[in-house]
Each structure stands twice: as C-alpha cells, then as structure tokens.
Motif scaffolding. Structure first.
Motif, PDB file in Angstrom:
ATOM      1  N   HIS A 157       0.835  -1.209   0.000  1.00  0.00           N
ATOM      2  CA  HIS A 157       0.000   0.000   0.000  1.00  0.00           C
ATOM      3  C   HIS A 157       0.869   1.258   0.000  1.00  0.00           C
ATOM      4  CE1 HIS A 157      -3.306   2.717   0.727  1.00  0.00           C
ATOM      5  NE2 HIS A 157      -2.650   3.194   1.781  1.00  0.00           N
ATOM      6  N   LYS A 158       1.927   1.258   0.788  1.00  0.00           N
ATOM      7  CA  LYS A 158       2.841   2.417   0.828  1.00  0.00           C
ATOM      8  C   LYS A 158       3.526   2.596  -0.527  1.00  0.00           C
ATOM      9  CE  LYS A 158       2.468   3.487   5.265  1.00  0.00           C
ATOM     10  NZ  LYS A 158       2.125   4.773   5.820  1.00  0.00           N
ATOM     11  N   PHE A 159       3.948   1.501  -1.158  1.00  0.00           N
ATOM     12  CA  PHE A 159       4.553   1.586  -2.485  1.00  0.00           C
ATOM     13  C   PHE A 159       3.548   2.149  -3.495  1.00  0.00           C
ATOM     14  CE2 PHE A 159       7.828  -2.101  -1.843  1.00  0.00           C
ATOM     15  CZ  PHE A 159       8.572  -1.303  -1.009  1.00  0.00           C
ATOM     16  N   ASP A 160       2.301   1.657  -3.445  1.00  0.00           N
ATOM     17  CA  ASP A 160       1.264   2.143  -4.361  1.00  0.00           C
ATOM     18  C   ASP A 160       1.009   3.629  -4.165  1.00  0.00           C
ATOM     19  OD1 ASP A 160       0.980  -0.431  -5.363  1.00  0.00           O
ATOM     20  OD2 ASP A 160      -0.772  -0.896  -4.120  1.00  0.00           O
ATOM     21  N   THR A 161       0.962   4.067  -2.912  1.00  0.00           N
ATOM     22  CA  THR A 161       0.740   5.483  -2.612  1.00  0.00           C
ATOM     23  C   THR A 161       1.871   6.327  -3.174  1.00  0.00           C
ATOM     24  OG1 THR A 161      -0.478   4.899  -0.614  1.00  0.00           O
ATOM     25  CG2 THR A 161       0.369   7.152  -0.742  1.00  0.00           C
ATOM     26  N   ALA A 162       3.101   5.856  -3.018  1.00  0.00           N
ATOM     27  CA  ALA A 162       4.250   6.589  -3.559  1.00  0.00           C
ATOM     28  C   ALA A 162       4.170   6.686  -5.084  1.00  0.00           C
ATOM     29  CB  ALA A 162       5.550   5.919  -3.136  1.00  0.00           C
ATOM     30  N   GLU A 163       3.774   5.601  -5.734  1.00  0.00           N
ATOM     31  CA  GLU A 163       3.640   5.608  -7.191  1.00  0.00           C
ATOM     32  C   GLU A 163       2.568   6.595  -7.640  1.00  0.00           C
ATOM     33  OE1 GLU A 163       3.050   1.579  -8.511  1.00  0.00           O
ATOM     34  OE2 GLU A 163       4.997   0.956  -7.720  1.00  0.00           O
ATOM     35  N   GLU A 164       1.466   6.652  -6.908  1.00  0.00           N
ATOM     36  CA  GLU A 164       0.395   7.599  -7.244  1.00  0.00           C
ATOM     37  C   GLU A 164       0.887   9.034  -7.135  1.00  0.00           C
ATOM     38  OE1 GLU A 164      -2.979   6.737  -4.731  1.00  0.00           O
ATOM     39  OE2 GLU A 164      -3.111   4.678  -5.487  1.00  0.00           O
ATOM     40  N   VAL A 165       1.648   9.343  -6.110  1.00  0.00           N
ATOM     41  CA  VAL A 165       2.185  10.694  -5.930  1.00  0.00           C
ATOM     42  C   VAL A 165       3.105  11.045  -7.093  1.00  0.00           C
ATOM     43  CG1 VAL A 165       3.713  12.111  -4.487  1.00  0.00           C
ATOM     44  CG2 VAL A 165       1.942  10.708  -3.422  1.00  0.00           C
ATOM     45  N   VAL A 166       3.953  10.113  -7.483  1.00  0.00           N
ATOM     46  CA  VAL A 166       4.866  10.352  -8.600  1.00  0.00           C
ATOM     47  C   VAL A 166       4.078  10.552  -9.896  1.00  0.00           C
ATOM     48  CG1 VAL A 166       6.658   9.294 -10.038  1.00  0.00           C
ATOM     49  CG2 VAL A 166       6.832   9.192  -7.547  1.00  0.00           C
ATOM     50  N   GLU A 167       3.069   9.704 -10.139  1.00  0.00           N
ATOM     51  CA  GLU A 167       2.265   9.832 -11.353  1.00  0.00           C
ATOM     52  C   GLU A 167       1.561  11.183 -11.413  1.00  0.00           C
ATOM     53  OE1 GLU A 167      -0.320   6.432 -11.608  1.00  0.00           O
ATOM     54  OE2 GLU A 167       1.387   5.048 -11.691  1.00  0.00           O
ATOM     55  N   LYS A 168       1.032  11.649 -10.285  1.00  0.00           N
ATOM     56  CA  LYS A 168       0.384  12.968 -10.250  1.00  0.00           C
ATOM     57  C   LYS A 168       1.374  14.078 -10.526  1.00  0.00           C
ATOM     58  CE  LYS A 168      -3.387  11.750  -7.114  1.00  0.00           C
ATOM     59  NZ  LYS A 168      -3.948  11.876  -5.775  1.00  0.00           N
ATOM     60  N   ALA A 169       2.557  13.970  -9.967  1.00  0.00           N
ATOM     61  CA  ALA A 169       3.586  14.990 -10.189  1.00  0.00           C
ATOM     62  C   ALA A 169       4.012  15.025 -11.651  1.00  0.00           C
ATOM     63  CB  ALA A 169       4.795  14.737  -9.291  1.00  0.00           C
TER      64      ALA A 169
END
Length: 178
Positions: A157-169
């Motif tokens: 879940h933490k990895f997925d959240t980090a990926e989402e933040v990167v994708e948004k950026a």
C-alpha cells in the motif's frame, strides 16, 4: 583526523553506542571475477542480508511506519525465520522513536525489509529490484500466512501510494509543458 577520532573512541571519550559485528563465510574471488562487479556485489549483499538481526528498536520503528502493532511485525518475522535480537526490550538503550520522521522509520524497516521482497515481487517488481536486489532470492513466496500477508499488504500500500504521488507529479509537469 580519523585516527584521532578512533583513538578518542577507544579511550571512551566518544560514545558511539553499541556496535555489533557479524561475519559471513569467506568470499573467494578469482582473477576472472574482477570484471563481474554485479555478481560480486550481489554475493556481498546476499551475505549481509543473511546475517541481519532485528532489534526491538527496528521492530518499533517498522510498526510505526506501517501502522501495525509490534507483535504483528514480530509474528511475521518469526514466520520468515528472521533472527530477532535476543532481548526485544531495548527501549533504555535507544532514544525515543520520532513517529513523524517517515524517512527514519522507513530506514529502520528497510534494515530487514528484504525478507518481504519475494512476496512483493509479483506486484511491485520495480520496488523489489531497487530496494532489495538480492532479497528476492532469500525465501519462497508461497507462504500464505496471515501475519506475513498483513505486513506485505501494508508495504505494498505504501509503495502504491508513492507511485500515485509520482504519477500525479509527472502528470502536472506534463500539463505545464515539461
């Protein structure tokens, strides 16, 4: 300067805390191995990971990072045959854990995070390759134990959240013409 500092440590003038050292079996290299840097580094990393011992301090930090109880972390490590420090009550030896310092908490978790790598590899291969390059070889990922799955799902879940933040950026940067 280094020698002066080491002398001060030796004389007890500098408190470096407790340091524990563990050695693996010797790693024999032949002249032909000198060009195989990847193989050498993988072997060294694997041997380091095999000798990891997890302290109560690391367990407390991991439980804070993942939002689970310390007993859940301990139980999951037990199922993966991870070596725990003989006395888990090290609270008097270490400063309190700063629960707001995610970088610090995750550094402590990554101390033994490689034991979960095989379970993360099918869904988070990029993370496993970067964070645990030798870890995916250490255990069989067929273990279907609730305690292990709890920790793995929290890390995922933490990895997925980090990926989402990167994708948004990245999306925002692209929308601005970058």
């Amino acid at each position: 300067k280094l020698c002066c500092w080491m002398y001060r440590v030796f004389c007890g003038e500098v408190n470096i805390g407790r340091v524990y050292i563990s050695a693996s079996k010797a790693f024999e290299m032949t002249p032909h191995d000198s060009n195989k840097v990847d193989k050498i580094s993988q072997t060294i990393l694997s041997r380091q990971q095999e000798r990891i011992v997890v302290s109560g301090y690391h367990i407390r930090a991991a439980s804070c990072a993942l939002g689970v109880s310390e007993s859940e972390v301990v139980d999951s490590l037990g199922h993966l045959n991870c070596t725990l420090w003989p006395s888990l009550d090290t609270r008097t030896l270490h400063p309190p854990i700063n629960e707001s310092s995610q970088d610090f908490l995750w550094s402590c978790l990554m101390h033994f995070g490689h034991v979960f790598a095989p379970f993360l590899e099918p869904t988070h291969k990029a993370w496993v390759t970067i964070l645990f390059p030798a870890g995916s070889q250490s255990h069989s990922a067929t273990n279907n134990v609730k305690e292990v799955n709890t920790i793995v799902s929290k890390i995922a879940h933490k990895f997925d959240t980090a990926e989402e933040v990167v994708e948004k950026a990245v999306s925002r940067l692209r929308s601005k013409g970058f």
